[in-house]
Write a protein that holds these residues in place. Structure first.
Motif, PDB file in Angstrom:
ATOM      1  N   CYS A  44       5.395  -0.179   8.640  1.00  0.00           N
ATOM      2  CA  CYS A  44       4.820   1.161   8.489  1.00  0.00           C
ATOM      3  C   CYS A  44       5.969   2.135   8.282  1.00  0.00           C
ATOM      4  O   CYS A  44       6.833   2.287   9.160  1.00  0.00           O
ATOM      5  CB  CYS A  44       4.011   1.540   9.723  1.00  0.00           C
ATOM      6  SG  CYS A  44       2.460   0.628   9.879  1.00  0.00           S
ATOM      7  N   ASP A  79       0.879  -1.169   0.000  1.00  0.00           N
ATOM      8  CA  ASP A  79       0.000   0.000   0.000  1.00  0.00           C
ATOM      9  C   ASP A  79       0.916   1.217   0.000  1.00  0.00           C
ATOM     10  O   ASP A  79       1.509   1.567   1.032  1.00  0.00           O
ATOM     11  CB  ASP A  79      -0.911  -0.001   1.228  1.00  0.00           C
ATOM     12  CG  ASP A  79      -2.005   1.061   1.138  1.00  0.00           C
ATOM     13  OD1 ASP A  79      -1.894   1.958   0.282  1.00  0.00           O
ATOM     14  OD2 ASP A  79      -2.976   0.988   1.928  1.00  0.00           O
ATOM     15  N   ALA A 109      -5.024  -6.435   6.758  1.00  0.00           N
ATOM     16  CA  ALA A 109      -4.278  -6.194   5.521  1.00  0.00           C
ATOM     17  C   ALA A 109      -3.167  -7.220   5.344  1.00  0.00           C
ATOM     18  O   ALA A 109      -2.955  -7.748   4.244  1.00  0.00           O
ATOM     19  CB  ALA A 109      -3.701  -4.780   5.528  1.00  0.00           C
ATOM     20  N   GLU A 115      -2.504   1.736  -4.146  1.00  0.00           N
ATOM     21  CA  GLU A 115      -2.642   2.513  -2.917  1.00  0.00           C
ATOM     22  C   GLU A 115      -4.097   2.485  -2.475  1.00  0.00           C
ATOM     23  O   GLU A 115      -4.989   2.179  -3.268  1.00  0.00           O
ATOM     24  CB  GLU A 115      -2.220   3.960  -3.159  1.00  0.00           C
ATOM     25  CG  GLU A 115      -3.070   4.667  -4.206  1.00  0.00           C
ATOM     26  CD  GLU A 115      -2.793   6.162  -4.273  1.00  0.00           C
ATOM     27  OE1 GLU A 115      -3.723   6.939  -3.970  1.00  0.00           O
ATOM     28  OE2 GLU A 115      -1.668   6.541  -4.629  1.00  0.00           O
ATOM     29  N   THR A 116      -4.318   2.816  -1.206  1.00  0.00           N
ATOM     30  CA  THR A 116      -5.700   2.951  -0.733  1.00  0.00           C
ATOM     31  C   THR A 116      -6.066   4.392  -0.392  1.00  0.00           C
ATOM     32  O   THR A 116      -7.221   4.778  -0.500  1.00  0.00           O
ATOM     33  CB  THR A 116      -5.967   2.093   0.518  1.00  0.00           C
ATOM     34  OG1 THR A 116      -5.082   2.499   1.567  1.00  0.00           O
ATOM     35  CG2 THR A 116      -5.801   0.609   0.211  1.00  0.00           C
ATOM     36  N   VAL A 140      -0.712  -7.716   2.251  1.00  0.00           N
ATOM     37  CA  VAL A 140      -0.099  -6.381   2.213  1.00  0.00           C
ATOM     38  C   VAL A 140       1.071  -6.384   3.186  1.00  0.00           C
ATOM     39  O   VAL A 140       0.893  -6.552   4.390  1.00  0.00           O
ATOM     40  CB  VAL A 140      -1.116  -5.279   2.579  1.00  0.00           C
ATOM     41  CG1 VAL A 140      -0.470  -3.907   2.447  1.00  0.00           C
ATOM     42  CG2 VAL A 140      -2.352  -5.383   1.693  1.00  0.00           C
ATOM     43  N   LEU A 187      -7.123  -3.069  -0.433  1.00  0.00           N
ATOM     44  CA  LEU A 187      -6.254  -3.107  -1.607  1.00  0.00           C
ATOM     45  C   LEU A 187      -6.630  -4.294  -2.500  1.00  0.00           C
ATOM     46  O   LEU A 187      -6.417  -4.267  -3.713  1.00  0.00           O
ATOM     47  CB  LEU A 187      -4.790  -3.229  -1.161  1.00  0.00           C
ATOM     48  CG  LEU A 187      -3.720  -2.626  -2.075  1.00  0.00           C
ATOM     49  CD1 LEU A 187      -3.916  -1.124  -2.230  1.00  0.00           C
ATOM     50  CD2 LEU A 187      -2.332  -2.914  -1.511  1.00  0.00           C
ATOM     51  N   GLU A 193      -9.577   1.110   4.355  1.00  0.00           N
ATOM     52  CA  GLU A 193      -8.447   0.527   5.065  1.00  0.00           C
ATOM     53  C   GLU A 193      -7.602  -0.283   4.100  1.00  0.00           C
ATOM     54  O   GLU A 193      -8.030  -0.628   2.996  1.00  0.00           O
ATOM     55  CB  GLU A 193      -8.900  -0.311   6.247  1.00  0.00           C
ATOM     56  CG  GLU A 193      -9.801  -1.481   5.921  1.00  0.00           C
ATOM     57  CD  GLU A 193     -10.147  -2.280   7.186  1.00  0.00           C
ATOM     58  OE1 GLU A 193      -9.470  -3.312   7.414  1.00  0.00           O
ATOM     59  OE2 GLU A 193     -11.067  -1.893   7.921  1.00  0.00           O
ATOM     60  N   SER A 194      -6.394  -0.595   4.515  1.00  0.00           N
ATOM     61  CA  SER A 194      -5.426  -1.193   3.592  1.00  0.00           C
ATOM     62  C   SER A 194      -5.813  -2.581   3.106  1.00  0.00           C
ATOM     63  O   SER A 194      -5.380  -3.006   2.031  1.00  0.00           O
ATOM     64  CB  SER A 194      -4.038  -1.235   4.246  1.00  0.00           C
ATOM     65  OG  SER A 194      -3.544   0.081   4.434  1.00  0.00           O
ATOM     66  N   CYS A 253      -1.178   5.508   2.484  1.00  0.00           N
ATOM     67  CA  CYS A 253      -2.281   5.329   3.435  1.00  0.00           C
ATOM     68  C   CYS A 253      -1.989   6.119   4.702  1.00  0.00           C
ATOM     69  O   CYS A 253      -0.853   6.168   5.173  1.00  0.00           O
ATOM     70  CB  CYS A 253      -2.499   3.850   3.761  1.00  0.00           C
ATOM     71  SG  CYS A 253      -1.019   2.945   4.243  1.00  0.00           S
ATOM     72  N   PHE A 294       3.323  -0.562   4.345  1.00  0.00           N
ATOM     73  CA  PHE A 294       2.365   0.538   4.339  1.00  0.00           C
ATOM     74  C   PHE A 294       3.167   1.841   4.352  1.00  0.00           C
ATOM     75  O   PHE A 294       3.846   2.132   5.346  1.00  0.00           O
ATOM     76  CB  PHE A 294       1.469   0.476   5.574  1.00  0.00           C
ATOM     77  CG  PHE A 294       0.814  -0.865   5.800  1.00  0.00           C
ATOM     78  CD1 PHE A 294      -0.507  -1.090   5.428  1.00  0.00           C
ATOM     79  CD2 PHE A 294       1.522  -1.905   6.397  1.00  0.00           C
ATOM     80  CE1 PHE A 294      -1.112  -2.322   5.657  1.00  0.00           C
ATOM     81  CE2 PHE A 294       0.930  -3.146   6.623  1.00  0.00           C
ATOM     82  CZ  PHE A 294      -0.390  -3.357   6.244  1.00  0.00           C
TER      83      PHE A 294
END
Length: 255
Positions: A58, A5, A26, A202-203, A31, A223, A219-220, A8, A34
């Protein structure tokens, strides 16, 4: 499945009560990373909190969002520059132009955008671009920097085929999100001549949820719906979409 992702806002207050579950859902789908765009100095501590809690998962960027360019924009830019000196980031973003919400500080938006593009060249970083109601102006501002080697992503691409051609012709990628699932979004047609090698997923969570969640918090994990729709649009497999867009993201962000 291995997905990224690329954009986000998981540090937003909309996720304050269930961020662990959001990330777990996710990850269950595949995923793996992020990327968190900065908007202003007020978002930095929350981004860094998630980075510390989910290291290597993240990943924060640094930048001043055009909608947060106000009277104090020079102070905000100084904070961005201070952090760029302090530590490494995968990109400067999200930065750009926004003529949808408020044009009071449009000249300052332009100054902030060009300043941050120059920093991206100075620090050898890609940029992540926000543009709304200002597509051609944004492309025109980016073009001379692209000619000097700047690269990046036009986040939440919702332009037409001619826009896509100009952007990819500069060596930039298109960030594909929930808009591709919208019946009258026009994105499928805009991407008709654009290969997967120019696209990332991407979200923009918590915003722009794909169908069937439109109007609800994004939310991720969603995706999944974006990737499946892109596979349908490009007449290929979900696996190919995942492999190519993930490779593109890894190349642009350097990891």
């Amino acid at each position: 499945m291995n997905l990224i992702d690329t954009h986000c806002h998981l540090y937003s207050e909309e996720f304050r009560d269930d961020i662990e579950q959001v990330i777990a859902r996710a990850q269950d789908y595949g995923v793996r990373k992020f990327y968190l765009p900065s908007i202003d100095s007020g978002s930095i501590a929350d981004m860094f909190f998630l980075e510390a809690k989910y290291p290597g998962v993240c990943i924060p960027m640094m930048g001043l969002h055009p909608c947060y360019v106000k009277e104090n924009y020079k102070t905000e830019l100084a904070v961005v520059e201070e952090w760029l000196v302090k530590r490494k980031f995968p990109a400067i973003g999200e930065i750009g132009l926004d003529k949808y919400w408020d044009t009071t500080f449009l000249s300052q938006q332009t100054e902030a955008f060009t300043t941050q593009m120059q920093w991206a060249l100075d620090y050898n970083l890609p940029i992540v671009i926000h543009t709304r109601n200002a597509m051609q102006e944004t492309i025109d501002l980016v073009r001379p920097f692209a000619a000097r080697g700047l690269r990046g992503i036009f986040h939440c691409f919702s332009g037409n085929a001619a826009d896509a051609k100009q952007i990819t012709g500069m060596g930039f990628l298109l960030g594909i999100g929930g808009v591709i699932t919208y019946k009258n979004g026009g994105l499928a047609e805009a991407l008709s001549d654009t290969g997967l090698e120019h696209l990332v997923l991407e979200t923009d969570a918590p915003y722009l949820s794909p169908v069937p969640f439109r109007g609800k918090r994004n939310e991720s994990a969603y995706l999944e719906y974006i990737a499946k729709k892109l596979a349908e649009v490009k007449n290929t497999t979900l696996e190919e979409v995942a492999a190519q867009t993930t490779a593109n993201a890894q190349k642009i962000f350097g990891s």
